[in-house]
Design an enzyme around this catalytic site. Sequence first.
Site, mmCIF file in Angstrom:
data_model
loop_
_atom_site.group_PDB
_atom_site.id
_atom_site.type_symbol
_atom_site.label_atom_id
_atom_site.label_comp_id
_atom_site.label_asym_id
_atom_site.label_seq_id
_atom_site.Cartn_x
_atom_site.Cartn_y
_atom_site.Cartn_z
ATOM 1 N N LYS A 114 -26.712 -21.702 -37.421
ATOM 2 C CA LYS A 114 -27.037 -21.145 -36.218
ATOM 3 C C LYS A 114 -27.124 -19.818 -36.728
ATOM 4 O O LYS A 114 -27.862 -18.821 -36.317
ATOM 5 C CB LYS A 114 -25.661 -21.101 -35.291
ATOM 6 N N LYS A 198 -32.839 -32.532 -33.131
ATOM 7 C CA LYS A 198 -31.805 -32.972 -32.174
ATOM 8 C C LYS A 198 -32.303 -32.609 -30.660
ATOM 9 O O LYS A 198 -32.763 -31.390 -30.702
ATOM 10 C CB LYS A 198 -30.604 -33.254 -32.485
ATOM 11 N N LYS A 201 -29.794 -27.762 -26.262
ATOM 12 C CA LYS A 201 -29.849 -26.674 -25.121
ATOM 13 C C LYS A 201 -30.740 -25.720 -25.353
ATOM 14 O O LYS A 201 -30.925 -24.776 -24.450
ATOM 15 C CB LYS A 201 -28.679 -26.207 -24.637
HETATM 16 P P1 TYM Z 1 -21.726 -29.030 -27.138
HETATM 17 O O1 TYM Z 1 -21.674 -28.350 -25.814
HETATM 18 O O2 TYM Z 1 -22.801 -28.515 -27.842
HETATM 19 O O3 TYM Z 1 -21.971 -30.479 -26.810
HETATM 20 C C1 TYM Z 1 -21.437 -31.307 -26.106
HETATM 21 C C2 TYM Z 1 -21.357 -32.801 -26.450
HETATM 22 O O4 TYM Z 1 -22.503 -33.478 -26.561
HETATM 23 C C3 TYM Z 1 -22.897 -33.953 -27.711
HETATM 24 N N1 TYM Z 1 -24.371 -33.759 -28.321
HETATM 25 C C4 TYM Z 1 -25.301 -34.738 -28.356
HETATM 26 N N2 TYM Z 1 -24.688 -36.138 -28.532
HETATM 27 C C5 TYM Z 1 -25.853 -36.769 -28.796
HETATM 28 N N3 TYM Z 1 -27.252 -36.299 -29.186
HETATM 29 C C6 TYM Z 1 -27.375 -35.118 -28.970
HETATM 30 N N4 TYM Z 1 -28.548 -34.387 -29.179
HETATM 31 C C7 TYM Z 1 -26.336 -34.106 -28.584
HETATM 32 N N5 TYM Z 1 -26.107 -32.922 -28.596
HETATM 33 C C8 TYM Z 1 -25.074 -32.585 -28.229
HETATM 34 C C9 TYM Z 1 -21.859 -33.176 -28.791
HETATM 35 O O5 TYM Z 1 -21.831 -33.712 -29.957
HETATM 36 C C10 TYM Z 1 -20.627 -32.945 -27.979
HETATM 37 O O6 TYM Z 1 -19.984 -34.009 -28.160
HETATM 38 N N6 TYM Z 1 -18.370 -27.795 -30.149
HETATM 39 C C11 TYM Z 1 -18.403 -28.483 -29.053
HETATM 40 C C12 TYM Z 1 -17.530 -28.414 -27.830
HETATM 41 C C13 TYM Z 1 -15.939 -28.354 -27.955
HETATM 42 C C14 TYM Z 1 -15.320 -29.694 -28.255
HETATM 43 C C15 TYM Z 1 -14.037 -28.932 -28.702
HETATM 44 C C16 TYM Z 1 -15.472 -30.891 -28.539
HETATM 45 C C17 TYM Z 1 -15.201 -27.156 -28.072
HETATM 46 N N7 TYM Z 1 -14.040 -27.759 -28.235
HETATM 47 C C18 TYM Z 1 -12.980 -29.790 -28.735
HETATM 48 C C19 TYM Z 1 -14.555 -31.770 -28.674
HETATM 49 C C20 TYM Z 1 -13.438 -31.022 -28.970
HETATM 50 C C21 TYM Z 1 -19.870 -28.382 -28.672
HETATM 51 O O7 TYM Z 1 -20.558 -27.367 -28.879
HETATM 52 O O8 TYM Z 1 -20.400 -29.211 -27.851
#
Ligand code: TYM
Length: 331
Positions: A114, A198, A201
């Site tokens: 990032k 991947k 968003k």
């Molecule tokens: P975020 O918002 O980027 O994504 C949310 C969840 O979606 C999964 N994900 C994917 N899974 C499969 N293929 C993809 N292309 C893909 N893109 C996203 C992510 O792995 C995630 O599970 N840091 C985290 C949010 C967070 C969190 C936490 C998660 C904050 N605190 C505590 C678990 C526990 C995040 O950015 O997710």
Amino acid sequence: MTVRQRTFSGIKPTGVAHLGNYLGAMKRWVDEQDLHENIYCVVDLHGMTEPFDPATFLEERRRLFATLLAVGLDPARCILFVQSHVPEHAELCWVLNCVTPIGWLQRMTQFKDKSLRQRDREMISAGLLDYPVLMAADILLYDARLVPVGDDQKQHVELTRDIAMRFNRLFGETFVIPEPVIQEAGARIMGLDDPTKKMSKSDDASNRSIFLTDDPDVIRRKVMRAATDSGREVCLDETRPGIHNLVTIYHLVTQESIADIERRYEGQGYGTFKRDLGDAIVAQLEPIQRRFREFEGDPAMLDREMRRGAERAREVAGPVMERVRRVTGLA
Ligand code: TYM
């Protein structure tokens, strides 16, 4: 008898949720709703670590909350809340900051990726570096044992374990040591335009990602145009990432076994398969989109559910934070 374990996971409200979020995370949360004691969070504070628009921030948060209800999370069976409504997250994050070596954070792949993307290196925020510590606070605050995430978050959950173990060594047994739960299929849904990247968003992802709010025509078009190789065989072959990704999506959406899918499309080429896949995704998302529109039009209900969720989350987080204050001498 299976023991119900405490589960925590989160999702950022920036941008629109996509099929990767749904298949890699949300759908499993819903499927496993009665299996564990589940806590799910809209992590708005994480959404501030990269440039964001205050004019739309509140709305994005509400929209994601509505999406989580629309996919089937049921506040009667889980705790669903917004991170900033529970101030203990920021408080614990600060305490954990003080036991986390900077070197651990600088090694995080997502931070490196990032920060490379940001044009002005001088403007990379401390929040972006600190992102995984806030995530550790999210998880540890609820004594969560299981953290279901997509593959891209595995390193952050492993860091959470390291932080928790270091804290426990320094201050005595305080935190439960969590573990990442990553499903085999769907841990990394890839981009439709480029299966080496991947699904995400980000702004340049409109042809890469199927967004949960996409119209049926748009979904079908994106699937028909998805990058595949010049072969014809519909099968789960690691060396052909395009069709591998599409077969994985088909499997997750329809719950059909890979072997059945391969058998059904034998000798038929990619065209028929892609048409059916488009239809299957549309059919899966249609009821979600209908519920989403209904919930989105009821901000009073959304605010009420957010408030209730935060109250219930604080009942769990409060005593854990109290424990942290005690062992660190803050209280
Ligand atoms: P975020 O918002 O980027 O994504 C949310 C969840 O979606 C999964 N994900 C994917 N899974 C499969 N293929 C993809 N292309 C893909 N893109 C996203 C992510 O792995 C995630 O599970 N840091 C985290 C949010 C967070 C969190 C936490 C998660 C904050 N605190 C505590 C678990 C526990 C995040 O950015 O997710």
